[in-house]
Design an enzyme around this catalytic site. Structure first.
Site, short mmCIF file in Angstrom:
data_model
loop_
_atom_site.label_atom_id
_atom_site.label_comp_id
_atom_site.label_asym_id
_atom_site.label_seq_id
_atom_site.Cartn_x
_atom_site.Cartn_y
_atom_site.Cartn_z
N LYS A 1 0.71 -67.61 45.62
CA LYS A 1 0.85 -68.95 46.22
C LYS A 1 2.13 -69.62 45.73
O LYS A 1 2.85 -70.26 46.50
CB LYS A 1 -0.38 -69.81 45.87
N GLN B 1 -7.89 -73.50 41.73
CA GLN B 1 -8.29 -72.13 42.06
C GLN B 1 -9.75 -71.88 41.65
O GLN B 1 -10.18 -72.23 40.55
CB GLN B 1 -7.35 -71.15 41.32
N ASP C 1 -6.81 -77.25 50.48
CA ASP C 1 -7.80 -76.18 50.63
C ASP C 1 -8.81 -76.49 51.74
O ASP C 1 -9.51 -75.61 52.23
CB ASP C 1 -8.61 -76.06 49.32
N1 GUN Z 1 -10.26 -68.43 45.29
C1 GUN Z 1 -10.18 -67.44 46.21
N2 GUN Z 1 -9.70 -67.94 47.37
C2 GUN Z 1 -9.46 -69.26 47.17
C3 GUN Z 1 -8.96 -70.31 48.00
O1 GUN Z 1 -8.63 -70.13 49.18
N3 GUN Z 1 -8.86 -71.53 47.41
C4 GUN Z 1 -9.23 -71.76 46.13
N4 GUN Z 1 -9.10 -73.00 45.64
N5 GUN Z 1 -9.71 -70.82 45.33
C5 GUN Z 1 -9.81 -69.57 45.85
#
Ligand code: GUN
Length: 292
Positions: A53, A97, A120
Site C-alpha cells: 500500500k 490494518q 477502507d
Molecule cells: N487486512 C486484509 N485486507 C485488509 C483491508 O482491505 N483493509 C484493512 N484495514 N485490513 C486488511
C-alpha cells in the site's frame, strides 16, 4: 470453451495511472492526497500488504505514511493515534490494518475513524450509505474492485443472475449491495456455509463471485457454461512440485472452471491487485472532498 482471462494486474495499472493523473491535478490546487496506514504488531502477511500500500501510494504521487505500533499496544493507545490522524489536515485517508491483536476490538477502532477519512469503507456510516445507494461514502476496496473488473471487461450486469458465495462484512455483504443497486441492476443471491445445495445456486449464476475462503471449492461442474467467474479467494496450499512446497490458489478450481466459464479471474493477478488500486482511488476522493 476456454475462458478469457480477466487481467486484474493490467486493469489495476490503468486505474493507478488514472489516480496518478488525479493526484497531479489536485497538487496544482495545493492539495497532496495523504494516506496513513496503521500497523499494529508484526504479522508477516499484514506487513507485506502494508508495504504494498505504501509503495503504490508513493508511486501515485501521494503523501504516504505508515505508523508501526508494537503488538502490546493497548486499545486506548491505538484510539489516541486514530484521534490524532482524525485531526490532522494533511491526512485524508486512514487505514488500520486488520487483523488487530486480541486485546483490541476492531469494531471500536473502526467506529473511531471519522467516516470521511475511512478509505477502507468499514465504518457503519459508509456501510449504511452504500446500502441506501448514496454515493458520497466510501465502498470497501475489494468489492469496489470487483465491480471495476466487471465494468472494464464489458460484462453486462443488468438483469443478470449474480451469485455471491460468502457473507463477510468486507466482501460478501457490500458486494451484494453494489450488484443490486441501480447502476448494476443484477439479481443477487448470497450463499454461505449453511446454504443447502450450493451447486443448485452456482449453476444458475451468469456472474459468480466466490469469496468463501476455502481453497478450490468451486469446480467446473458447478459453473453454468458461459458464466463470468470472479475469484476473490487467496489460499496457500501444499504442493510438493513447487520449490517452496506450497502454491497460491483461489476459491475456484481454476483448471476445471476455465473450460466452462466465458471469463475468469486468475489467482494471483485477478482481484488482488484491484484492492490497492481502489484504496488509492478512495484516498484521492477523500482529498478532493477536503476542498469543498
Ligand atoms: N487486512 C486484509 N485486507 C485488509 C483491508 O482491505 N483493509 C484493512 N484495514 N485490513 C486488511
Amino acid at each position: 470453451m476456454l475462458a478469457e482471462l480477466i487481467d486484474g494486474k493490467a486493469i489495476a495499472a490503468v486505474i493507478r495511472a488514472e489516480v496518478a493523473r488525479d493526484v497531479a491535478e489536485l497538487m496544482t490546487r495545493g492539495v497532496v492526497p495523504g494516506l496513513t496506514v496503521v500497523l499494529v504488531g508484526d504479522d508477516a502477511a499484514s506487513a507485506t500488504y502494508v508495504s504494498g500500500k505504501e509503495k503504490a501510494s508513493r508511486a501515485a504521487g501521494m503523501a504516504s505514511a505508515t505508523i508501526r505500533l508494537p503488538a502490546t499496544t493497548s486499545q486506548d493507545e491505538l484510539l489516541a493515534v486514530v484521534e490524532q490522524l482524525n485531526a490532522d489536515r494533511a491526512v485524508h485517508g486512514i487505514l488500520v490494518q486488520m487483523p488487530l491483536p486480541s486485546q483490541i476490538d476492531p469494531d471500536t477502532v473502526i467506529r473511531h475513524i471519522v467516516p470521511h477519512k475511512d478509505v477502507d469503507g468499514f465504518h457503519p456510516v459508509n456501510v449504511g450509505k452504500l446500502l441506501i445507494g448514496h454515493t458520497d461514502g466510501f465502498v470497501s476496496c475489494t468489492p469496489a474492485g470487483v465491480i471495476e473488473l466487471l465494468v472494464r471487461s464489458g460484462v453486462q450486469m443488468r438483469g443478470a443472475e449474480a451469485v455471491i458465495i460468502g457473507r463477510s462484512n468486507i466482501v460478501g455483504k457490500p458486494m451484494a449491495a453494489l450488484l443490486m443497486q441501480g447502476r448494476s441492476d443484477a439479481t443477487v443471491t448470497v450463499c454461505h456455509s449453511r446454504t443447502r445445495d450450493l451447486a443448485a445456486h452456482t449453476r444458475r449464476a451468469d456472474i459468480l463471485i466466490v469469496a468463501a475462503g476455502r481453497a478450490e471449492m468451486i469446480t467446473g461442474d458447478m459453473i453454468k457454461p458461459g458464466a463470468v467467474v470472479i475469484d476473490v479467494g487467496m489460499n496457500r496450499v501444499p504442493d510438493a512440485t513447487r520449490a517452496l512446497g506450497t502454491r497460491l490458489c483461489g476459491d475456484v478450481h481454476f483448471a476445471s472452471a476455465v473450460n466452462v466459464a466465458s471469463k475468469i479471474t486468475p489467482v494471483p493477478g485477478g482481484v488482488g491487485p484491484m484492492t490497492i488500486a481502489m484504496l488509492l482511488k478512495n484516498t484521492v476522493r477523500a482529498a478532493e472532498r477536503s476542498l469543498h
